[in-house]
Structure formats: C-alpha cells, structure tokens
Design a protein around this motif. Sequence first.
Motif, PDB file in Angstrom:
ATOM      1  N   LYS A 173       0.817  -1.359  -0.062  1.00 21.06           N
ATOM      2  CA  LYS A 173       0.044  -0.058  -0.021  1.00 21.06           C
ATOM      3  C   LYS A 173       0.850   1.312   0.151  1.00 21.06           C
ATOM      4  O   LYS A 173       0.732   2.307  -0.602  1.00 21.06           O
ATOM      5  CB  LYS A 173      -0.816  -0.122   1.114  1.00 21.06           C
ATOM      6  N   MET A 174       2.033   1.256   0.810  1.00 22.69           N
ATOM      7  CA  MET A 174       2.810   2.336   0.799  1.00 22.69           C
ATOM      8  C   MET A 174       3.511   2.546  -0.597  1.00 22.69           C
ATOM      9  O   MET A 174       3.519   3.644  -1.064  1.00 22.69           O
ATOM     10  CB  MET A 174       3.961   2.011   1.684  1.00 22.69           C
ATOM     11  N   THR A 175       3.598   1.628  -1.442  1.00 29.66           N
ATOM     12  CA  THR A 175       4.311   1.838  -2.841  1.00 29.66           C
ATOM     13  C   THR A 175       3.244   2.512  -3.714  1.00 29.66           C
ATOM     14  O   THR A 175       3.521   3.331  -4.645  1.00 29.66           O
ATOM     15  CB  THR A 175       4.686   0.645  -3.500  1.00 29.66           C
ATOM     16  N   ILE A 176       1.979   1.806  -3.592  1.00 31.78           N
ATOM     17  CA  ILE A 176       0.784   2.432  -4.401  1.00 31.78           C
ATOM     18  C   ILE A 176       0.490   3.749  -4.053  1.00 31.78           C
ATOM     19  O   ILE A 176       0.381   4.721  -4.901  1.00 31.78           O
ATOM     20  CB  ILE A 176      -0.164   1.464  -3.965  1.00 31.78           C
ATOM     21  N   VAL A 177       0.388   4.198  -2.694  1.00 36.56           N
ATOM     22  CA  VAL A 177      -0.230   5.596  -2.341  1.00 36.56           C
ATOM     23  C   VAL A 177       1.115   6.629  -2.665  1.00 36.56           C
ATOM     24  O   VAL A 177       0.788   7.665  -3.210  1.00 36.56           O
ATOM     25  CB  VAL A 177      -0.176   5.553  -0.991  1.00 36.56           C
ATOM     26  N   GLU A 178       2.232   6.018  -2.793  1.00 38.94           N
ATOM     27  CA  GLU A 178       3.271   6.992  -3.190  1.00 38.94           C
ATOM     28  C   GLU A 178       3.269   7.462  -4.752  1.00 38.94           C
ATOM     29  O   GLU A 178       3.554   8.720  -4.792  1.00 38.94           O
ATOM     30  CB  GLU A 178       4.828   6.387  -2.905  1.00 38.94           C
ATOM     31  N   LYS A 179       3.175   6.498  -5.500  1.00 42.86           N
ATOM     32  CA  LYS A 179       2.569   6.946  -6.673  1.00 42.86           C
ATOM     33  C   LYS A 179       1.296   7.548  -6.946  1.00 42.86           C
ATOM     34  O   LYS A 179       1.472   8.515  -7.694  1.00 42.86           O
ATOM     35  CB  LYS A 179       2.416   5.390  -7.441  1.00 42.86           C
ATOM     36  N   LEU A 180       0.460   7.321  -6.324  1.00 43.24           N
ATOM     37  CA  LEU A 180      -0.787   8.119  -6.310  1.00 43.24           C
ATOM     38  C   LEU A 180      -0.615   9.866  -6.071  1.00 43.24           C
ATOM     39  O   LEU A 180      -0.924  10.520  -6.713  1.00 43.24           O
ATOM     40  CB  LEU A 180      -1.835   7.522  -5.294  1.00 43.24           C
ATOM     41  N   LEU A 181       0.283   9.885  -4.862  1.00 45.85           N
ATOM     42  CA  LEU A 181       0.633  11.197  -4.430  1.00 45.85           C
ATOM     43  C   LEU A 181       1.382  11.979  -5.352  1.00 45.85           C
ATOM     44  O   LEU A 181       1.163  13.223  -5.770  1.00 45.85           O
ATOM     45  CB  LEU A 181       1.060  11.364  -3.037  1.00 45.85           C
ATOM     46  N   ALA A 182       2.330  11.129  -6.160  1.00 45.97           N
ATOM     47  CA  ALA A 182       3.205  11.753  -7.069  1.00 45.97           C
ATOM     48  C   ALA A 182       2.493  12.030  -8.188  1.00 45.97           C
ATOM     49  O   ALA A 182       2.690  13.312  -8.819  1.00 45.97           O
ATOM     50  CB  ALA A 182       4.115  10.662  -7.498  1.00 45.97           C
ATOM     51  N   GLU A 183       1.516  11.427  -8.677  1.00 46.28           N
ATOM     52  CA  GLU A 183       0.652  11.774  -9.811  1.00 46.28           C
ATOM     53  C   GLU A 183      -0.075  12.859  -9.381  1.00 46.28           C
ATOM     54  O   GLU A 183      -0.502  13.780 -10.477  1.00 46.28           O
ATOM     55  CB  GLU A 183      -0.202  10.518 -10.224  1.00 46.28           C
ATOM     56  N   ALA A 184      -0.778  13.016  -8.186  1.00 39.47           N
ATOM     57  CA  ALA A 184      -1.412  14.259  -7.957  1.00 39.47           C
ATOM     58  C   ALA A 184      -0.705  15.513  -7.911  1.00 39.47           C
ATOM     59  O   ALA A 184      -1.252  16.580  -8.296  1.00 39.47           O
ATOM     60  CB  ALA A 184      -2.002  13.971  -6.438  1.00 39.47           C
ATOM     61  N   ARG A 185       0.382  15.304  -7.406  1.00 38.44           N
ATOM     62  CA  ARG A 185       1.414  16.490  -7.494  1.00 38.44           C
ATOM     63  C   ARG A 185       1.764  16.895  -9.012  1.00 38.44           C
ATOM     64  O   ARG A 185       1.962  18.126  -9.349  1.00 38.44           O
ATOM     65  CB  ARG A 185       2.813  16.269  -6.734  1.00 38.44           C
ATOM     66  N   LYS A 186       2.098  16.029  -9.689  1.00 32.79           N
ATOM     67  CA  LYS A 186       2.190  16.086 -11.182  1.00 32.79           C
ATOM     68  C   LYS A 186       0.893  17.087 -11.810  1.00 32.79           C
ATOM     69  O   LYS A 186       1.003  17.959 -12.495  1.00 32.79           O
ATOM     70  CB  LYS A 186       2.312  15.132 -12.050  1.00 32.79           C
ATOM     71  N   ARG A 187      -0.277  16.652 -11.509  1.00 33.44           N
ATOM     72  CA  ARG A 187      -1.569  17.145 -12.102  1.00 33.44           C
ATOM     73  C   ARG A 187      -1.710  18.705 -11.643  1.00 33.44           C
ATOM     74  O   ARG A 187      -2.105  19.652 -12.342  1.00 33.44           O
ATOM     75  CB  ARG A 187      -2.778  16.402 -11.536  1.00 33.44           C
TER      76      ARG A 187
END
Length: 383
Positions: free
Chosen positions: A357-371
């Motif tokens: 889950k930590m790996t998944i949410v790290e990617k989710l948050l990174a994508e949110a910052r990019k948007r």
Amino acid sequence: MRQRVIQFRAEEAADFAEQIERTGEIPSSLWARLRELGFCRLTLPKWAGGEGLPLSLYFPILEEVSHCHGSIRMIVHVSNSIWRALEHGRETQQRYWLPALARGDALVAFALTEPDNGTGIDLKTTATYESGKFVLQGKKHLITFAKEADVIIVIAKTDAELGRQGLTAFLVPKGREGMVLTSMPEMMGDKGCTHAVITFEDCVVTEDEVLGEVGSGFDVAVHGFLDQSRACIAQSGVGLAQEALDVATDYVRHRITFGKPLSSRQAVQMRLAEMAIAVQAARLLCLDAAAKFDAGEDISVAAAIAKANAIKMVGEVTDAALSLFGGIGYAVGSPIERLYRDARSLWFEEGTIETQKMTIVEKLLAEARKRERRAKATKVEES
C-alpha cells in the motif's frame, strides 16, 4: 511445460509433500527432480540454457506449481526470480552465474531484510570501503535457502548520507570468512524451507563482487528482483487459492448433512461463487502485471496492487474453505489444513500488505502533484 507440471502434480507431488510434512525437510531428490523436469530454469535466458519464458507464459505454469506443497512452489519461485537481479551485474558475472543456475549447479539467495530494521533505506548493514575492498558489518534475517545457496546477493549501505543512492548490492559466495549463517526456527507453513540469520563481521568483499554499480543497490533490489517477485508471489497466491477452492468444492459435493450434500444449500453455493470471483479477479491483476513487465514497463505499482490484492484474497479464500470443511478441516492432515498454513507465508514474502500500500500511495501522491503542477502551468500560460 504446463502439462508437465500437471502430470507432476498428479503423479509425484503428493508423495513429496507427505515426506516434507513428515520429516520437516526438503529431500535432495526433490531438488534434483524439479531441475530434471526443467522447472527451475523456466524464465532464465536461452543463451544461458534456460527456457526464456516471459512472465505472461510463466505465470500459468507457476499457478499450476502453486497447487503443490509450499516448498515445491518456493523452490520454483526462487529459482525463476532471484536470478533477475544478476542482470544488473557485469557481463562476466552474468556469464559465470546464469549458466550455472540454469544447469542446476548453483543456487542464489537474496539478503535484504534485517531483524532490527526494515527493508529500505533504514538498513543498518554497512559496507565500508577500505584499501580497494569493502568490509561488511551487520545482520540479515529470514533469508530463504541461505544455507543451500552458493552465492548470496547482499544489500548493504555504502553511504548513509545518500538515501537510496547509498545502497549497494554485493555477491558474497558461500563460506566467505566473516559471514556466519545461523538456522532460524521452523515456520508455520512451507515446511522444509530453511531460513537463516546471516551475521557479517569484518566480512571482506572485493570490488569485482559488487553487483551493478556502487550506489545502485536499491535499483538492483527493487527493479531487479522485488517488483517481478511480488507479482510472482501474487500469482502463487492465485494457484494456492484455486487449489483451496477445488478441494472445498469437491468436499461439499460429497459431505452429507440432514440427508443432502452441502453443495445443495444456497448459502454454500454463494460462498463458492464468491471464492471463484475473488480468485479470478486476482488472476487477472497478475496477468496485467506480467504483460506490463514483458512490455518493459515499470511494474512497481502493478506488482504491489497484484500482491496486496492476492494476499488478502488467499487469506479470505482459505478461511472460507476451512469454514466449509468444518471441524474436520482443522485436523492435521486434512486437505485444507496445509493449504491454510502455506497461504500465510505469502503475506510476508517481499513485503506485507502495508508495504504494498505504501508503494501504491507513493505513486498516487506523485501523480497528484504532477496534475497540480500541470494545472498551475496551464493557468500561467492562459494568463
């Protein structure tokens, strides 16, 4: 090859499983037989003597293997996964080790986890550079097949100030002075699989034994091994869960209560259907990760999603299967008892569900910052 595994399951696997459960050890004849059948070189490159199967073709075979005893699955999984970390090494390292692995003349283990730390940049095992060599100090634990391995891939910290770039991978041959292996207690499931504590005290490794480049240990560990291994473990959970579903279905068809088979009761039928849905959903997530890996994509998130889902699924399916068996399923030697134990080992191999889950949410948050950055850039351009 899949048919060969199915034949092995039908004709030989049960006898090996009985021997392992009775003795608590994997017989040398099992290692030899799995190598003879070609099950330990399925994914190794053809140039090295392997079959060169992509994950999308290997996964259906691994699923069949995972119907068998957990130690059989473990041998096949380890043999077809850890070698990939060696692809990050020098050509001389690959030319030496990969053909030996394909022939069955060698076994490689992977040492990352530590007893007092995690499996990331908080590692405490160090490799200090001194006069043209590195000196290892520290401790690893829960290292599968460490005592059987001919070489161990060790991840150690070479620079505490650099975070992920401060980790380096080393190839440490067995018997190296300063490396002491201590057996760990028998585990609940996957009986026969050995695990060891590895203690390094002034253990010298040469520059030629660096796997990859100094500072590339995180990449070797995660992208070289852990990502695809997590997907493989998820697929292993699919095979084990399918076996639990199969034996539970057979049982309720023949178990009679109040004059009727359990399978005639709607509540039981709904439970079986729910189990089948969960298994198939997990299977498709695994095949998605495999397809992405074969296409050369980064599968960190896809593998984490597949594994997080699969280990939750295999727990629920084996829980349900045990419930359908009732009290007799809890008896040692029942068709579901060993499956129930073996399933729990998958929860911890290559990281718990929380790690995924930590790996998944790290990617989710990174994508949110990019948007957010893109949106701000667009507003600036429009103004």
